[in-house]
Write a protein that holds these residues in place. Structure first.
Motif, PDB file in Angstrom:
ATOM      1  N   GLN A 139      45.436  33.658  60.430  1.00  0.00           N
ATOM      2  CA  GLN A 139      44.218  33.294  59.704  1.00  0.00           C
ATOM      3  C   GLN A 139      44.439  33.499  58.209  1.00  0.00           C
ATOM      4  OE1 GLN A 139      40.961  31.801  60.526  1.00  0.00           O
ATOM      5  NE2 GLN A 139      41.511  31.606  58.373  1.00  0.00           N
ATOM      6  N   PRO A 140      44.899  32.432  57.524  1.00  0.00           N
ATOM      7  CA  PRO A 140      45.136  32.554  56.084  1.00  0.00           C
ATOM      8  C   PRO A 140      43.839  32.707  55.319  1.00  0.00           C
ATOM      9  CG  PRO A 140      45.438  30.283  56.806  1.00  0.00           C
ATOM     10  CD  PRO A 140      45.242  31.090  58.042  1.00  0.00           C
ATOM     11  N   ALA A 141      43.953  33.335  54.160  1.00  0.00           N
ATOM     12  CA  ALA A 141      42.769  33.589  53.333  1.00  0.00           C
ATOM     13  C   ALA A 141      43.125  33.447  51.868  1.00  0.00           C
ATOM     14  CB  ALA A 141      42.232  34.989  53.611  1.00  0.00           C
ATOM     15  N   VAL A 142      42.284  32.726  51.148  1.00  0.00           N
ATOM     16  CA  VAL A 142      42.396  32.645  49.698  1.00  0.00           C
ATOM     17  C   VAL A 142      41.478  33.721  49.123  1.00  0.00           C
ATOM     18  CG1 VAL A 142      42.126  31.198  47.657  1.00  0.00           C
ATOM     19  CG2 VAL A 142      42.790  30.161  49.841  1.00  0.00           C
ATOM     20  N   VAL A 143      42.070  34.686  48.449  1.00  0.00           N
ATOM     21  CA  VAL A 143      41.284  35.778  47.865  1.00  0.00           C
ATOM     22  C   VAL A 143      40.813  35.334  46.483  1.00  0.00           C
ATOM     23  CG1 VAL A 143      41.333  38.158  47.045  1.00  0.00           C
ATOM     24  CG2 VAL A 143      42.521  37.541  49.166  1.00  0.00           C
ATOM     25  N   TYR A 144      39.504  35.268  46.318  1.00  0.00           N
ATOM     26  CA  TYR A 144      38.967  34.811  45.033  1.00  0.00           C
ATOM     27  C   TYR A 144      38.294  35.935  44.260  1.00  0.00           C
ATOM     28  CZ  TYR A 144      34.318  34.725  47.169  1.00  0.00           C
ATOM     29  OH  TYR A 144      33.151  35.078  47.795  1.00  0.00           O
ATOM     30  N   GLY A 145      38.271  37.136  44.841  1.00  0.00           N
ATOM     31  CA  GLY A 145      37.635  38.240  44.136  1.00  0.00           C
ATOM     32  C   GLY A 145      38.225  39.579  44.527  1.00  0.00           C
ATOM     33  N   LEU A 146      38.245  40.491  43.587  1.00  0.00           N
ATOM     34  CA  LEU A 146      38.725  41.850  43.794  1.00  0.00           C
ATOM     35  C   LEU A 146      37.700  42.820  43.212  1.00  0.00           C
ATOM     36  CD1 LEU A 146      42.342  41.305  42.456  1.00  0.00           C
ATOM     37  CD2 LEU A 146      41.758  41.611  44.862  1.00  0.00           C
ATOM     38  N   ARG A 147      37.586  43.974  43.833  1.00  0.00           N
ATOM     39  CA  ARG A 147      36.712  44.985  43.260  1.00  0.00           C
ATOM     40  C   ARG A 147      37.432  45.734  42.140  1.00  0.00           C
ATOM     41  NH1 ARG A 147      33.599  47.943  48.237  1.00  0.00           N
ATOM     42  NH2 ARG A 147      35.706  48.304  49.003  1.00  0.00           N
ATOM     43  N   GLY A 148      36.649  46.194  41.188  1.00  0.00           N
ATOM     44  CA  GLY A 148      37.182  47.035  40.128  1.00  0.00           C
ATOM     45  C   GLY A 148      37.180  48.489  40.546  1.00  0.00           C
ATOM     46  N   LEU A 149      37.584  49.355  39.619  1.00  0.00           N
ATOM     47  CA  LEU A 149      37.754  50.768  39.957  1.00  0.00           C
ATOM     48  C   LEU A 149      37.335  51.646  38.791  1.00  0.00           C
ATOM     49  CD1 LEU A 149      39.008  52.775  42.100  1.00  0.00           C
ATOM     50  CD2 LEU A 149      41.099  52.640  40.737  1.00  0.00           C
ATOM     51  N   LYS A 163      42.550  26.305  59.211  1.00  0.00           N
ATOM     52  CA  LYS A 163      41.789  26.214  57.973  1.00  0.00           C
ATOM     53  C   LYS A 163      41.678  27.601  57.340  1.00  0.00           C
ATOM     54  CE  LYS A 163      37.698  23.851  56.194  1.00  0.00           C
ATOM     55  NZ  LYS A 163      38.481  22.835  55.495  1.00  0.00           N
ATOM     56  N   ALA A 164      41.983  27.694  56.058  1.00  0.00           N
ATOM     57  CA  ALA A 164      41.905  28.970  55.351  1.00  0.00           C
ATOM     58  C   ALA A 164      40.450  29.300  55.026  1.00  0.00           C
ATOM     59  CB  ALA A 164      42.730  28.916  54.064  1.00  0.00           C
ATOM     60  N   VAL A 165      40.181  30.603  54.951  1.00  0.00           N
ATOM     61  CA  VAL A 165      38.860  31.060  54.528  1.00  0.00           C
ATOM     62  C   VAL A 165      38.966  31.584  53.102  1.00  0.00           C
ATOM     63  CG1 VAL A 165      38.096  31.626  56.854  1.00  0.00           C
ATOM     64  CG2 VAL A 165      39.264  33.369  55.481  1.00  0.00           C
ATOM     65  N   PHE A 166      37.832  31.587  52.431  1.00  0.00           N
ATOM     66  CA  PHE A 166      37.751  32.180  51.097  1.00  0.00           C
ATOM     67  C   PHE A 166      37.082  33.541  51.224  1.00  0.00           C
ATOM     68  CE2 PHE A 166      38.256  27.725  50.232  1.00  0.00           C
ATOM     69  CZ  PHE A 166      39.037  27.692  49.084  1.00  0.00           C
ATOM     70  N   THR A 167      37.707  34.564  50.641  1.00  0.00           N
ATOM     71  CA  THR A 167      37.163  35.899  50.797  1.00  0.00           C
ATOM     72  C   THR A 167      37.454  36.742  49.566  1.00  0.00           C
ATOM     73  OG1 THR A 167      37.100  37.829  52.277  1.00  0.00           O
ATOM     74  CG2 THR A 167      39.246  36.822  51.896  1.00  0.00           C
ATOM     75  N   ILE A 207      42.444  32.073  32.100  1.00  0.00           N
ATOM     76  CA  ILE A 207      42.840  31.026  33.033  1.00  0.00           C
ATOM     77  C   ILE A 207      42.554  31.510  34.458  1.00  0.00           C
ATOM     78  CG2 ILE A 207      44.598  29.986  31.544  1.00  0.00           C
ATOM     79  CD1 ILE A 207      46.714  31.615  32.973  1.00  0.00           C
ATOM     80  N   PRO A 208      42.413  30.592  35.418  1.00  0.00           N
ATOM     81  CA  PRO A 208      42.140  31.015  36.796  1.00  0.00           C
ATOM     82  C   PRO A 208      43.323  31.743  37.415  1.00  0.00           C
ATOM     83  CG  PRO A 208      42.501  28.641  36.684  1.00  0.00           C
ATOM     84  CD  PRO A 208      42.436  29.135  35.270  1.00  0.00           C
ATOM     85  N   ILE A 209      43.017  32.675  38.297  1.00  0.00           N
ATOM     86  CA  ILE A 209      44.044  33.415  39.036  1.00  0.00           C
ATOM     87  C   ILE A 209      43.923  33.021  40.499  1.00  0.00           C
ATOM     88  CG2 ILE A 209      44.828  35.668  39.812  1.00  0.00           C
ATOM     89  CD1 ILE A 209      43.094  35.486  36.517  1.00  0.00           C
ATOM     90  N   VAL A 210      45.011  32.518  41.060  1.00  0.00           N
ATOM     91  CA  VAL A 210      45.044  32.101  42.461  1.00  0.00           C
ATOM     92  C   VAL A 210      45.821  33.153  43.238  1.00  0.00           C
ATOM     93  CG1 VAL A 210      45.721  30.295  44.086  1.00  0.00           C
ATOM     94  CG2 VAL A 210      44.997  29.685  41.753  1.00  0.00           C
ATOM     95  N   MET A 211      45.159  33.770  44.227  1.00  0.00           N
ATOM     96  CA  MET A 211      45.787  34.835  45.015  1.00  0.00           C
ATOM     97  C   MET A 211      46.066  34.330  46.418  1.00  0.00           C
ATOM     98  SD  MET A 211      43.704  38.141  43.541  1.00  0.00           S
ATOM     99  CE  MET A 211      42.191  37.254  43.079  1.00  0.00           C
ATOM    100  N   MET A 212      47.335  34.086  46.691  1.00  0.00           N
ATOM    101  CA  MET A 212      47.790  33.564  47.981  1.00  0.00           C
ATOM    102  C   MET A 212      48.745  34.573  48.592  1.00  0.00           C
ATOM    103  SD  MET A 212      48.627  29.619  46.902  1.00  0.00           S
ATOM    104  CE  MET A 212      49.071  29.153  48.577  1.00  0.00           C
ATOM    105  N   GLY A 213      48.229  35.453  49.445  1.00  0.00           N
ATOM    106  CA  GLY A 213      49.064  36.470  50.058  1.00  0.00           C
ATOM    107  C   GLY A 213      49.654  36.023  51.380  1.00  0.00           C
ATOM    108  N   PHE A 214      50.682  36.746  51.835  1.00  0.00           N
ATOM    109  CA  PHE A 214      51.324  36.446  53.123  1.00  0.00           C
ATOM    110  C   PHE A 214      51.550  37.709  53.948  1.00  0.00           C
ATOM    111  CE2 PHE A 214      52.495  33.144  50.103  1.00  0.00           C
ATOM    112  CZ  PHE A 214      52.042  32.020  50.783  1.00  0.00           C
TER     113      PHE A 214
END
Length: 462
Positions: free
Chosen positions: A191-201, A393-397, A415-422
């Protein structure tokens, strides 16, 4: 599509050789946190630089940051096409406890279609996929469909300590149309996922002092303040019984989740009962009105990470502690600011400190949250690329963790950041027996091949 098939065929034929190359990189103990491995960290940087040079990338160099070096290289001959800044890191976590490893952490070993080694999943394996794919394109076609710059650092595992100031000084060199990062995870094995957001710290330590020394509880009990009890009262004040954070103003700037985002989370079909079973929990806990997945990925938190003070040994010691301590971290979401949140928490701590407790609030690491517009064509193409390789189909999360460099890139380069993990969540990164699925190694190569080839058309006119 013919160009994609030609590169995929080349990669399939070269698969065994590519795995051996990755094993070479994984055998270098590039532990950035330990000074005795400083030479090994540089050796890993030099290994990557040599791979880029031999592949045909230009201007390859080790850039000195004030800490461990950053590897730069580029290929900028695709006139009129987008420029991709590929970010990764070659440093790894320490390996302790060593005795829990089933095979030596820097002797890469394949067992059960998994590659075991420190750094296999975080982040040498995923970073290597980009190098392998782009090298294959140059070998097969003699050119790339996009312009490429590499930014591969050696300090991610120690908080990218020098990277922000370094990029501020050199931002023109790294300017691009998007940043591509493979340092996130898939939702599941297929189940692939495009990560579009990260939490700060935002992190802090709270030190409480009462008397000049520990006191005899028989002689002074009932008359003097107890530092451990004071810390316990402060910690208890952080949350309301329903699980919400009780710090005044904590939620004031939180950007609400949209209905579209909540629908995407719902599509993941997260099983809360299974989560409880897998973690051996009697129940879940947290802010009401949200699913556990939403709370873990897209809502802010205040967590106690450690608490200590007073007598810890065997048996009894009748003492009233004069000092006690607690470490806390807050995971933040847009539009919360780490320093503002620490201001609010410090004010709360001072307000709720019991009589006789002298409190010191020590600020520590911080990083801002990040959310990308997931309707951007570069992110939408990521979902298509995953579907090409995974047939799913990938999900956005969003991801609950933090990658401070993401916010740095967003702030400095705009610029946009695209996060594609494996990688997968259960691959033991930061723990003994770290491993990388060879299924995702193979599918990752196909995913990135599709992405790089299709990016110019996706970005056309954007």
């Amino acid at each position: 599509m013919e160009a994609i098939r030609e590169v995929e065929t080349y990669l399939a034929q070269a698969r065994d050789a590519l795995l051996e190359e990755l094993k070479e990189l994984l055998s270098i103990p590039s532990v950035s946190a330990l000074s005795e491995h400083r030479g090994d960290v540089r050796r890993a940087a030099e290994w990557i630089a040599e791979k880029l040079r031999s592949a045909g990338f230009e201007h390859v160099e080790l850039m000195e940051t004030g800490g461990h070096p950053l590897v730069y290289g580029d290929w900028l001959h695709a006139d009129g096409k987008p420029t991709v800044l590929v970010y990764g890191h070659y440093d790894v976590q320490p390996v302790d406890p060593l005795e829990l490893w089933e095979s030596p952490p820097f002797s890469p070993t394949v067992r059960g279609n998994k590659l075991y080694a420190r750094g296999a999943s975080d982040d040498k394996g995923p970073t290597f996929l980009h190098i392998a794919v782009l090298t294959a394109m140059l070998k097969v076609h003699g050119r790339l469909p996009v312009n490429v710059k590499f930014c591969i650092e050696g300090e991610e595992e120690v908080g990218s300590a020098h990277l922000h100031s370094f990029l501020e000084r050199t931002r023109d060199k790294f300017q691009a149309d998007l940043v591509l990062i493979s340092d996130t995870t898939l939702v599941g094995p297929n189940q692939p996922a495009v990560v579009y957001g990260l939490r700060g710290l935002a992190a802090a330590q709270i030190d409480v002092r009462t008397a000049a020394s520990d006191l005899h509880s028989g002689l002074y009990g009932g008359a003097v303040p107890n530092a451990a009890q004071a810390v316990a009262q402060i910690v208890a004040s952080f949350h309301r019984p329903d699980g919400t954070v009780a710090v005044e103003g904590f939620y004031d700037r939180v950007r609400p989740l949209t209905e579209a985002e909540r629908e995407e989370f719902a599509k993941l079909g997260h099983d809360e009962d299974e989560l409880k079973r897998s973690l051996d929990l009697a129940d879940l806990w947290g802010e009401p009105g949200y699913t556990a997945l939403e709370r873990m990925c897209a809502r802010p938190t205040l967590e106690v990470n450690g608490i200590w003070g007073g007598f810890q040994g065997e048996g009894t010691k009748t003492v009233i502690p004069c000092e006690a301590h607690v470490k806390i971290t807050c995971r933040l979401v847009p539009d919360q600011d780490p320093q503002e949140i620490l201001d609010l928490v410090e004010r709360h701590v001072q307000k709720h400190a019991p009589k006789g407790a002298r409190v010191t609030f020590v600020r520590q690491d911080g990083g801002k949250p990040y959310v990308a517009p997931y309707d951007h064509p570069a992110l939408q193409l990521a979902a298509q690329a995953y579907e090409h390789a995974y047939g799913q189909k990938a999900v956005f999360t969003r991801m609950g963790g933090s990658i401070p460099v993401v916010e740095t890139f967003s702030t400095l380069l705009h610029i946009p950041i695209v996060m594609m993990g494996f990688s997968l969540n259960d691959e033991n990164f930061h723990a003994p027996n770290e491993h990388f699925s060879l299924d995702n190694f193979d599918k990752g190569l196909r995913t990135l091949t599709y992405y790089y080839h299709q990016l110019p058309a996706a970005m056309d006119g954007h």
